[in-house]
Write a protein that holds these residues in place. Sequence first.
Motif, PDB file in Angstrom:
ATOM      1  N   ASP A 112       0.742  -1.155  -0.003  1.00  0.00           N
ATOM      2  CA  ASP A 112       0.099  -0.038  -0.022  1.00  0.00           C
ATOM      3  C   ASP A 112       0.822   1.154  -0.067  1.00  0.00           C
ATOM      4  OD1 ASP A 112      -1.683   1.985   0.086  1.00  0.00           O
ATOM      5  OD2 ASP A 112      -2.753   1.021   2.231  1.00  0.00           O
ATOM      6  N   ILE A 113       1.394   1.688  -1.065  1.00  0.00           N
ATOM      7  CA  ILE A 113       2.195   2.682  -1.474  1.00  0.00           C
ATOM      8  C   ILE A 113       1.588   4.066  -0.800  1.00  0.00           C
ATOM      9  CG2 ILE A 113       3.410   4.320  -3.135  1.00  0.00           C
ATOM     10  CD1 ILE A 113       4.751   1.624  -2.908  1.00  0.00           C
ATOM     11  N   GLU A 114       0.298   4.256  -0.988  1.00  0.00           N
ATOM     12  CA  GLU A 114      -0.291   5.448  -0.538  1.00  0.00           C
ATOM     13  C   GLU A 114      -0.188   5.553   1.035  1.00  0.00           C
ATOM     14  OE1 GLU A 114      -4.847   7.125  -0.257  1.00  0.00           O
ATOM     15  OE2 GLU A 114      -4.065   6.364  -2.305  1.00  0.00           O
ATOM     16  N   ASN A 115      -0.367   4.502   1.743  1.00  0.00           N
ATOM     17  CA  ASN A 115      -0.344   4.621   3.333  1.00  0.00           C
ATOM     18  C   ASN A 115       1.078   3.936   3.930  1.00  0.00           C
ATOM     19  OD1 ASN A 115      -3.317   5.328   3.732  1.00  0.00           O
ATOM     20  ND2 ASN A 115      -3.706   3.433   3.039  1.00  0.00           N
ATOM     21  N   LYS A 116       2.064   3.859   2.778  1.00  0.00           N
ATOM     22  CA  LYS A 116       3.264   3.667   3.036  1.00  0.00           C
ATOM     23  C   LYS A 116       3.305   2.383   4.093  1.00  0.00           C
ATOM     24  CE  LYS A 116       6.112   6.538   1.869  1.00  0.00           C
ATOM     25  NZ  LYS A 116       7.054   6.383   0.879  1.00  0.00           N
ATOM     26  N   LYS A 117       2.898   1.203   3.635  1.00  0.00           N
ATOM     27  CA  LYS A 117       2.490  -0.064   4.394  1.00  0.00           C
ATOM     28  C   LYS A 117       2.705  -1.232   3.460  1.00  0.00           C
ATOM     29  CE  LYS A 117      -0.446  -2.233   7.655  1.00  0.00           C
ATOM     30  NZ  LYS A 117      -1.815  -2.542   8.440  1.00  0.00           N
ATOM     31  N   VAL A 118       3.717  -2.026   4.028  1.00  0.00           N
ATOM     32  CA  VAL A 118       4.115  -3.243   3.150  1.00  0.00           C
ATOM     33  C   VAL A 118       3.717  -4.220   4.211  1.00  0.00           C
ATOM     34  CG1 VAL A 118       5.658  -4.775   1.964  1.00  0.00           C
ATOM     35  CG2 VAL A 118       5.570  -2.288   1.720  1.00  0.00           C
ATOM     36  N   VAL A 119       3.008  -5.491   3.958  1.00  0.00           N
ATOM     37  CA  VAL A 119       2.657  -6.557   4.761  1.00  0.00           C
ATOM     38  C   VAL A 119       3.374  -7.795   4.121  1.00  0.00           C
ATOM     39  CG1 VAL A 119       1.237  -8.056   5.628  1.00  0.00           C
ATOM     40  CG2 VAL A 119       0.452  -5.760   5.604  1.00  0.00           C
ATOM     41  N   VAL A 120       4.193  -8.704   4.876  1.00  0.00           N
ATOM     42  CA  VAL A 120       4.984  -9.506   4.448  1.00  0.00           C
ATOM     43  C   VAL A 120       4.700 -11.036   5.006  1.00  0.00           C
ATOM     44  CG1 VAL A 120       6.952  -8.101   3.586  1.00  0.00           C
ATOM     45  CG2 VAL A 120       6.773  -9.335   5.828  1.00  0.00           C
ATOM     46  N   ASN A 121       4.924 -11.962   4.377  1.00  0.00           N
ATOM     47  CA  ASN A 121       4.654 -13.385   4.966  1.00  0.00           C
ATOM     48  C   ASN A 121       6.119 -13.967   4.608  1.00  0.00           C
ATOM     49  OD1 ASN A 121       3.867 -15.787   5.954  1.00  0.00           O
ATOM     50  ND2 ASN A 121       2.743 -16.332   3.983  1.00  0.00           N
ATOM     51  N   LEU A 122       6.792 -13.991   5.854  1.00  0.00           N
ATOM     52  CA  LEU A 122       8.420 -14.465   5.598  1.00  0.00           C
ATOM     53  C   LEU A 122       8.258 -16.017   5.676  1.00  0.00           C
ATOM     54  CD1 LEU A 122      10.264 -11.479   7.908  1.00  0.00           C
ATOM     55  CD2 LEU A 122       9.741 -11.761   5.331  1.00  0.00           C
ATOM     56  N   PRO A 123       9.134 -16.459   5.206  1.00  0.00           N
ATOM     57  CA  PRO A 123       9.579 -17.805   5.332  1.00  0.00           C
ATOM     58  C   PRO A 123      10.070 -18.199   6.862  1.00  0.00           C
ATOM     59  CG  PRO A 123      11.114 -17.013   3.431  1.00  0.00           C
ATOM     60  CD  PRO A 123      10.207 -15.989   4.249  1.00  0.00           C
ATOM     61  N   ASP A 124       9.606 -19.383   7.330  1.00  0.00           N
ATOM     62  CA  ASP A 124      10.081 -19.911   8.564  1.00  0.00           C
ATOM     63  C   ASP A 124      11.690 -19.790   8.855  1.00  0.00           C
ATOM     64  OD1 ASP A 124       7.520 -20.456   9.279  1.00  0.00           O
ATOM     65  OD2 ASP A 124       7.503 -22.544   8.754  1.00  0.00           O
ATOM     66  N   GLY A 125      12.030 -19.129   9.816  1.00  0.00           N
ATOM     67  CA  GLY A 125      13.475 -18.855  10.237  1.00  0.00           C
ATOM     68  C   GLY A 125      14.107 -17.691   9.667  1.00  0.00           C
TER      69      GLY A 125
END
Length: 173
Positions: free
Chosen positions: A153-166
């Motif tokens: 979400d560039i407008e709200n300056k927010k990035v949500v990630v799903n990172l690999p375990d570890g």
Amino acid sequence: MKQTDCYQLGEVIKTHGLKGEVSILLDVDFPDEYQNLESVFLEQSGKLVPFFIDTIQINGKKALVQFEDIQSLDDAKELIKSKLFLSLSSLPKLEQGQYYFHELIGCNVYEGHTQLGEIAQIIDLNGNQLISVDNKGKEILIPLKDELLITVDIENKKVVVNLPDGLLDIYND
């Protein structure tokens, strides 16, 4: 023109011939889109200086350029290692949901509801792009892969990630 109003197009890597031509390494996804450039900004002593282009020949990620007013090998040598910039306003508009890498800088990164930090830069290591996240002075490197980026979400300056375990474990003491 300030550097913050621009994006880096490439860098002068060497001279070519005796009449002032230079070879440029282009740092863009679609080099052929720059075939009709009329001018660029070159970084000279920390300032952006406009240079007008007489001729440009693009071959893959490299371009052979003759700038106006650069007519000798000695003049061309002065440009080696100069970075080339173009105004951000010259970038084509993207479709909804698309973004340019430079727009990620300054976005806050979350995994679920946990804030990991702010994106400080995008690093390109031989075609592998990484997001450098500043986590209270510690750097976290996250691969810039669509499957890891859940929401951008560039407008709200927010990035949500799903990172690999570890992945985060290697950054914890």
